[in-house]
Design an enzyme around this catalytic site. Structure first.
Site, mmCIF file in Angstrom:
data_model
loop_
_atom_site.group_PDB
_atom_site.id
_atom_site.type_symbol
_atom_site.label_atom_id
_atom_site.label_comp_id
_atom_site.label_asym_id
_atom_site.label_seq_id
_atom_site.Cartn_x
_atom_site.Cartn_y
_atom_site.Cartn_z
ATOM 1 N N CYS A 33 -24.114 -26.920 34.782
ATOM 2 C CA CYS A 33 -23.814 -28.239 34.207
ATOM 3 C C CYS A 33 -22.312 -28.407 33.985
ATOM 4 O O CYS A 33 -21.679 -27.603 33.289
ATOM 5 C CB CYS A 33 -24.581 -28.406 32.893
ATOM 6 S SG CYS A 33 -24.108 -29.858 31.936
ATOM 7 N N CYS A 36 -21.410 -29.022 30.339
ATOM 8 C CA CYS A 36 -21.503 -27.781 29.570
ATOM 9 C C CYS A 36 -20.239 -26.944 29.733
ATOM 10 O O CYS A 36 -19.739 -26.357 28.770
ATOM 11 C CB CYS A 36 -22.725 -26.977 30.015
ATOM 12 S SG CYS A 36 -24.304 -27.834 29.815
#
Length: 433
Positions: A33, A36
């Site tokens: 991600c 993230c």
């Protein structure tokens, strides 16, 4: 970076059984991600800060793809998801992903649900520290029970306190006790059950300052309040008179008319029109003022030239009484228009960022579809030709058979009859012989 990482614990399946012994601030992430990865250095700073100030909150992170069953139990549906876990309760963080905002969230939620204010000095300290906070004044009552229920739901957004009437500043006037107040913008507002309705809904509406610097995330949050949002859309880098004038007019209305409009309106300004253009599916000329209804995607544009605060107040009143026509909305037609607009915007953004990638993504499927369509078309054409040729041959055979039958039925001694036009050439020649 390596030093900061030492204050963030990597969590595994054992966390499920041991977590109730402590208060945890956890980042559920996915290794692939992008958001993230962007949060990771900020999260490491959060861990270092919480450790250095001696906070009881432990900071950890969990790979939600490796421990999907645990993440699913905590209701993780996207990445990254930040939760504060306290006992059997789990609180979602929905604020900006900055170090200070995340730490503020952790302090607020990890502490007492309702914090007492035992003295005027403590009350003044809270006023200086918090821009918006709520206070229950009085003893035990059904209103206090509703206040506790609202606090358990909305503690993720704001602070809740309780105090006696003697602690409240002298400028506060209360018609009856008990009471719930919100302090913000250097003033206060008292909850009125008859005018304001449900207490939780009122707190959700009043948890914002009256004037804000707007962005996409904040507009999304304001959608739950039911308030209209009056925004001065400006270019903050542009110091011309018109840009600064509209911003100051909105600020003046928010300040001087807050008692009149605070139940229905939220005020602020936004730098640039890109987000508003996407929201409205239209190009706005900057600077301008737009009023948004974020609950149903309606909007109102200026119908006059705004020269001062009185003109703005008149425009806002016209919006409230329906004189100004609403545009946009969430009708079926608008939703279809939104789908087309989003698809067009996505395609344009892809080609702008990477033309080669855009050609590959859209050119390859179009090429495959074109080849398939050509194959289907040519297959149908050949089949029709074969079938047609077969039908013609069959009709010729039938006509020949009919001609032969009529020839066999002719008398042997009689004169020859005139042949019909349909008889084949070989039959005519045979008769002639």
């Amino acid at each position: 970076m390596a030093f900061c990482k030492g204050f963030v614990e990597d969590l595994d399946e054992s966390f499920k059984d041991n977590r109730k012994d402590d208060i945890w601030l956890v980042d559920f992430y996915a290794p692939w991600c992008g958001h993230c990865k962007k949060l990771e250095p900020i999260w490491n700073e959060v861990g270092l800060e919480m450790k250095s100030i001696g906070s009881p909150v432990k900071v950890g992170k969990m790979d939600a793809t490796s421990y999907s069953s645990i993440a699913s139990e905590f209701g993780v549906r996207g990445y990254p998801t930040i939760k504060l876990l306290k006992g059997d309760l789990a609180y979602n963080y929905r604020g900006p992903r900055t170090k200070d905002d995340i730490i503020e969230f952790a302090h607020r939620v990890s502490g007492a649900l309702i914090r007492p204010l035992p003295s005027q000095q403590m009350f003044e300290h809270v006023q200086k520290r918090h821009r918006v906070f709520f206070v229950y004044i009085g003893g035990e009552s059904p209103l206090k029970e509703k206040y506790i229920d609202a606090a358990s739901e909305l503690i993720v957004y704001t602070y809740f306190f309780s105090a006696s009437e003697e602690v409240v500043p002298e400028y506060v006037t209360l018609k009856e006790m008990p009471a719930v107040l919100v302090f913000k913008d250097e003033t206060y507002f008292v909850y009125d059950e008859y005018e304001d309705g449900d207490l939780s809904a009122w707190i959700n509406r009043e948890r914002f300052q009256n004037y804000l610097t707007m962005d996409g995330f904040l507009l999304y949050e304001l959608g739950d309040t039911g308030k209209l949002v009056a925004i001065a859309v400006i270019d903050e880098k542009n110091t011309s008179v018109e840009h600064t004038r509209l911003k100051s007019i909105i600020q003046e209305v928010a300040r001087d008319y807050r008692d009149h409009f605070h139940r229905d309106f939220q005020f602020g300004h936004m730098d640039g029109s890109d987000y508003i253009n996407t929201l409205l599916m239209d190009e706005l000329t900057v600077p301008t003022v737009v009023v948004l209804n974020t609950s149903n995607q309606q909007y109102f544009l200026l119908d006059r030239q705004i020269s001062d605060a009185k003109d703005m107040v008149q425009f806002i009143n016209n919006v409230l009484d329906g004189t100004v026509e609403a545009q946009g909305g969430d009708s079926i037609l608008q939703r279809l228009k939104r789908i087309v607009f989003d698809a067009k915007s996505t395609i344009v953004s892809i080609f702008k960022s990477s033309p080669l990638m855009g050609c590959f993504l859209f050119g390859l499927p179009l090429g495959v579809i074109s080849i398939m369509c050509y194959g289907i078309y040519t297959a149908d054409t050949d089949g029709g030709y074969i079938e047609e040729r077969y039908e013609v041959s069959k009709s010729e055979l039938e006509s020949q058979e009919q001609a032969e039958e009529s020839t066999e039925q002719e008398p042997s001694g009689g004169g020859s009859l005139a042949p019909t036009a349909q008889e084949p050439k070989d039959v005519l020649e045979k008769k002639k012989d």
